[in-house]
Design an enzyme around this catalytic site. Structure first.
Site, mmCIF file in Angstrom:
data_model
loop_
_atom_site.group_PDB
_atom_site.id
_atom_site.type_symbol
_atom_site.label_atom_id
_atom_site.label_comp_id
_atom_site.label_asym_id
_atom_site.label_seq_id
_atom_site.Cartn_x
_atom_site.Cartn_y
_atom_site.Cartn_z
ATOM 1 N N PRO A 1 19.666 50.240 30.744
ATOM 2 C CA PRO A 1 19.793 51.662 30.182
ATOM 3 C C PRO A 1 20.003 51.572 28.689
ATOM 4 O O PRO A 1 20.117 52.674 28.092
ATOM 5 C CB PRO A 1 21.654 51.624 30.521
ATOM 6 C CG PRO A 1 22.047 50.264 31.064
ATOM 7 C CD PRO A 1 21.065 49.741 31.267
ATOM 8 N N TYR B 1 24.687 53.119 18.487
ATOM 9 C CA TYR B 1 24.485 51.970 19.089
ATOM 10 C C TYR B 1 24.807 50.816 18.327
ATOM 11 O O TYR B 1 24.467 50.473 17.137
ATOM 12 C CB TYR B 1 23.063 51.536 19.499
ATOM 13 C CG TYR B 1 22.271 52.427 20.483
ATOM 14 C CD1 TYR B 1 21.868 53.842 20.198
ATOM 15 C CD2 TYR B 1 22.010 51.837 21.848
ATOM 16 C CE1 TYR B 1 21.368 54.595 21.149
ATOM 17 C CE2 TYR B 1 21.651 52.815 22.923
ATOM 18 C CZ TYR B 1 21.386 54.002 22.420
ATOM 19 O OH TYR B 1 20.707 54.882 23.592
ATOM 20 N N TYR C 1 11.890 55.989 21.345
ATOM 21 C CA TYR C 1 13.334 56.765 21.804
ATOM 22 C C TYR C 1 13.225 58.207 22.117
ATOM 23 O O TYR C 1 13.356 58.717 23.293
ATOM 24 C CB TYR C 1 14.367 56.631 20.550
ATOM 25 C CG TYR C 1 15.777 56.581 21.169
ATOM 26 C CD1 TYR C 1 16.278 55.484 21.629
ATOM 27 C CD2 TYR C 1 16.269 58.106 21.501
ATOM 28 C CE1 TYR C 1 17.542 55.661 22.158
ATOM 29 C CE2 TYR C 1 17.504 58.141 22.078
ATOM 30 C CZ TYR C 1 18.283 56.800 22.343
ATOM 31 O OH TYR C 1 19.669 57.186 22.912
ATOM 32 N N HIS D 1 20.033 66.333 19.340
ATOM 33 C CA HIS D 1 20.063 65.334 18.192
ATOM 34 C C HIS D 1 18.634 64.926 17.701
ATOM 35 O O HIS D 1 17.927 64.756 18.339
ATOM 36 C CB HIS D 1 20.874 63.979 18.862
ATOM 37 C CG HIS D 1 22.343 64.215 19.240
ATOM 38 N ND1 HIS D 1 23.063 63.269 19.677
ATOM 39 C CD2 HIS D 1 22.918 65.361 19.148
ATOM 40 C CE1 HIS D 1 24.111 63.682 20.082
ATOM 41 N NE2 HIS D 1 24.067 65.113 19.783
ATOM 42 N N LYS E 1 16.230 55.567 29.528
ATOM 43 C CA LYS E 1 14.788 55.726 29.703
ATOM 44 C C LYS E 1 14.837 56.131 31.311
ATOM 45 O O LYS E 1 13.645 56.603 31.699
ATOM 46 C CB LYS E 1 13.840 54.706 29.543
ATOM 47 C CG LYS E 1 13.548 54.377 28.102
ATOM 48 C CD LYS E 1 12.938 55.715 27.594
ATOM 49 C CE LYS E 1 12.712 55.701 26.266
ATOM 50 N NZ LYS E 1 12.776 57.125 25.437
HETATM 51 P P1 FAD Z 1 17.943 58.517 41.935
HETATM 52 O O1 FAD Z 1 18.569 59.256 40.975
HETATM 53 O O2 FAD Z 1 18.689 57.462 42.315
HETATM 54 O O3 FAD Z 1 17.657 59.603 43.346
HETATM 55 C C1 FAD Z 1 17.472 58.846 44.612
HETATM 56 C C2 FAD Z 1 18.021 59.796 45.609
HETATM 57 O O4 FAD Z 1 17.492 59.236 46.920
HETATM 58 C C3 FAD Z 1 19.235 59.828 45.736
HETATM 59 O O5 FAD Z 1 19.869 61.185 45.666
HETATM 60 C C4 FAD Z 1 19.750 59.162 46.782
HETATM 61 O O6 FAD Z 1 20.858 59.397 47.523
HETATM 62 C C5 FAD Z 1 18.535 59.366 47.619
HETATM 63 N N1 FAD Z 1 18.267 58.459 48.680
HETATM 64 C C6 FAD Z 1 18.329 56.920 48.671
HETATM 65 N N2 FAD Z 1 18.086 56.422 49.887
HETATM 66 C C7 FAD Z 1 17.791 57.745 50.864
HETATM 67 C C8 FAD Z 1 17.549 57.622 52.149
HETATM 68 N N3 FAD Z 1 17.222 56.560 52.965
HETATM 69 N N4 FAD Z 1 17.325 58.722 52.654
HETATM 70 C C9 FAD Z 1 17.315 59.998 52.010
HETATM 71 N N5 FAD Z 1 17.888 59.955 50.646
HETATM 72 C C10 FAD Z 1 18.023 58.790 50.128
HETATM 73 N N6 FAD Z 1 18.450 57.309 32.469
HETATM 74 C C11 FAD Z 1 18.116 58.042 31.351
HETATM 75 O O7 FAD Z 1 16.909 58.558 31.224
HETATM 76 N N7 FAD Z 1 19.010 58.163 30.183
HETATM 77 C C12 FAD Z 1 20.548 57.990 30.434
HETATM 78 O O8 FAD Z 1 20.970 58.075 29.527
HETATM 79 C C13 FAD Z 1 20.556 56.895 31.529
HETATM 80 N N8 FAD Z 1 21.997 56.388 31.606
HETATM 81 C C14 FAD Z 1 22.338 55.885 32.637
HETATM 82 C C15 FAD Z 1 23.578 55.619 32.869
HETATM 83 C C16 FAD Z 1 24.061 54.887 34.171
HETATM 84 C C17 FAD Z 1 25.535 54.447 34.292
HETATM 85 C C18 FAD Z 1 23.276 54.693 35.206
HETATM 86 C C19 FAD Z 1 23.676 54.142 36.470
HETATM 87 C C20 FAD Z 1 21.983 55.063 35.141
HETATM 88 C C21 FAD Z 1 21.513 55.668 33.974
HETATM 89 N N9 FAD Z 1 20.072 56.162 33.790
HETATM 90 C C22 FAD Z 1 19.761 56.743 32.650
HETATM 91 C C23 FAD Z 1 19.128 56.012 35.031
HETATM 92 C C24 FAD Z 1 19.067 57.225 35.784
HETATM 93 O O9 FAD Z 1 20.284 57.390 36.137
HETATM 94 C C25 FAD Z 1 17.812 56.745 36.920
HETATM 95 O O10 FAD Z 1 16.862 56.171 36.414
HETATM 96 C C26 FAD Z 1 17.696 58.287 37.679
HETATM 97 O O11 FAD Z 1 18.765 58.627 38.583
HETATM 98 C C27 FAD Z 1 16.325 58.047 38.510
HETATM 99 O O12 FAD Z 1 16.182 58.898 39.227
HETATM 100 P P2 FAD Z 1 15.339 58.877 40.780
HETATM 101 O O13 FAD Z 1 15.355 60.398 41.220
HETATM 102 O O14 FAD Z 1 14.297 58.040 40.524
HETATM 103 O O15 FAD Z 1 16.528 58.075 41.600
HETATM 104 C C1 DHB Z 2 23.797 57.381 27.465
HETATM 105 C C2 DHB Z 2 23.398 56.290 28.184
HETATM 106 C C3 DHB Z 2 22.646 55.367 27.879
HETATM 107 O O1 DHB Z 2 21.765 54.486 28.633
HETATM 108 C C4 DHB Z 2 22.119 55.410 26.446
HETATM 109 O O2 DHB Z 2 21.336 54.233 25.952
HETATM 110 C C5 DHB Z 2 22.547 56.404 25.769
HETATM 111 C C6 DHB Z 2 23.535 57.391 26.243
HETATM 112 C C7 DHB Z 2 24.851 58.353 28.053
HETATM 113 O O3 DHB Z 2 25.226 58.050 29.150
HETATM 114 O O4 DHB Z 2 25.124 59.369 27.496
#
Ligand code: FAD
Ligand code: DHB
Length: 394
Positions: free
Chosen positions: A296, A205, A388, A76, A300
């Protein structure tokens, strides 16, 4: 007696941060073991992020894990801001010098990374139990865990805490070292996946009197939509009909229709801003959600996690090739400069687009003026666009 193992970098967590770090290190000739307490199936199905910044896309491509993303991801070059029932496009290509974003689900990124790790003989251990981290204030940090009931002790040079917001690494840092900066928001997001073709080619948005709404997507057949809701909303009280009704009201715009479909998944996410400083202690390095959370609204979280581990991988490479700790010592400082800018952007997008329970008519008028400004001033639109699509790494 625990079975003793050794690696160069012990990584806790196989989310985006842990897997990207592990594969980057492999490409640099550095050995790592990833310990994950959930199953691979669980991680590869969990619906989370969907928007990848240009820098994240470029990195995954350079790492050799971008093939499916390139084939299936949706590129996009803009988003729509909708308010007063009218849409206004922010044109990324024009405003940022041809940069864009790619819509590709987080769990698809995880599948690609897991496959790449396994194909290159990488060690990603799923369903490990009782993970604990020790001695990271000295030269020989250790990670203890159990797998199928057998205890192990993994000795490493460094530990990467990639275990997300609820992980065990951050709480293992001795008291008095970390400072927490935090803000909770008085609302949440109700998110759905629906078998419906997206009603717009680009994300929308929306600011509405009844609260924020977001139209996103996962493929040409699957829509992803979000609604601002109460922070303690009960998902059982949101029937599918009620969700579509509310989306129809908030997203309504003349001459535009929202196509409905079967809802296949729904959930509520709370919203917070959170940062710990510093992001390191001794030989323990925090990366991704273990160190910070953004609301969210700017998409980011995943991208910030990937940026952290890029900086960490660079510092580890420098250490292993020169013996110098210089880049490791400045890891937190370098990450935090970017983290705070991204925190600011996510907070700003959230504040501009949501209704706040304690706001007054002045605040509403101010939000509308802000939206009007952002969509009519090239300078303001450019500020939104460059954040963005993703700020550069230092
Ligand atoms: P995580 O993905 O949380 O990974 C951590 C891992 O550690 C997990 O697999 C967990 O099971 C594991 N773990 C935890 N505790 C332990 C333990 N004690 N021992 C071993 N393993 C463990 N971000 C974006 O950039 N764009 C988006 O559009 C966006 N939309 C989102 C929508 C939703 C609904 C949500 C909930 C989040 C969204 N995010 C988005 C945020 C994004 O998903 C997170 O910031 C991202 O997953 C962070 O990655 P991470 O690897 O730091 O942590
Ligand atoms: C999505 C999630 C977001 O937080 C956002 O700002 C835009 C898109 C998504 O899950 O597609």
């Amino acid at each position: 007696m625990a079975i003793s193992l050794r690696t160069q970098v012990g990584i806790v967590g196989a989310g985006p941060a842990g897997l990207v770090l592990s594969h980057l290190l492999y490409l640099q000739g550095v050995d790592s073991v990833v310990l994950e307490n959930r199953s691979r199936e669980y991680a590869e199905q969990r619906v989370r992020a969907g928007v990848l910044e240009q820098g994240t896309v470029d990195l995954l491509t350079e790492m050799g894990v971008g093939e499916r993303m390139k084939a299936e991801g949706l590129v996009h070059y803009g988003i729509e801001l909708r308010f007063g029932g009218r849409g206004h496009r922010i044109d990324f290509q024009d405003l940022t010098g041809r940069k864009g974003i790619t819509i590709y689900a987080q769990h698809e990124v995880l599948k690609d990374l897991n496959n790449a790790r396994i194909a290159s003989g990488g060690q990603v251990l799923f369903e490990v139990e009782n993970v604990s981290v020790h001695d990271f204030d000295g030269d020989k940090p250790r990670i203890r865990y159990q797998k199928n009931g057998t205890p192990y002790e993994l000795t490493c040079d460094f530990i990467a805490a990639c275990d997300g917001f609820h992980g065990i690494c951050r709480p293992s840092v001795p008291p008095g070292i970390l400072t927490v900066y935090e803000r909770e928001y008085p609302f949440g997001w109700l998110g759905i996946l629906a078998d419906a073709p997206p009603s717009s080619e680009e994300l929308i948005y929306t600011y509405h009197d009844r609260g924020f709404a977001l139209l996103s997507m996962r493929s040409p057949h699957i829509s992803r939509l979000y609604l601002q809701c109460k922070p303690d909303a009960n998902i059982d009280l949101w029937s599918d009909d009620k969700i579509w009704q509310e989306l129809q009201i908030r997203l309504a715009s003349d001459g535009w229709t929202l196509t409905e479909g079967q809802i296949t998944q729904k959930g509520i996410t709370s919203m917070r801003s959170f940062v710990v400083e510093p992001m390191q202690y001794g030989r323990l390095f925090l990366a991704g959600d273990s160190a910070h959370i953004v609301p969210p609204t700017g998409a980011k979280g995943l991208n910030l996690a990937v940026a952290d581990v890029q900086i960490l991988a660079r510092a580890l490479k420098h250490f292993y090739s020169t013996g110098s700790r210089n880049l490791l010592d400045t890891y937190s400082e370098v990450c935090l400069r970017r983290v705070w800018k991204v925190q600011r952007f996510s907070w700003w997008m959230t504040s501009m687009l949501h209704r706040f329970p304690d706001e007054n008519p002045f605040d509403q008028r101010r939000q509308l003026a802000e939206l009007d400004y952002v969509t009519t001033s090239r300078a303001a639109a450019k500020t939104l666009a460059e954040n963005y699509v993703g700020l550069p790494l230092e």
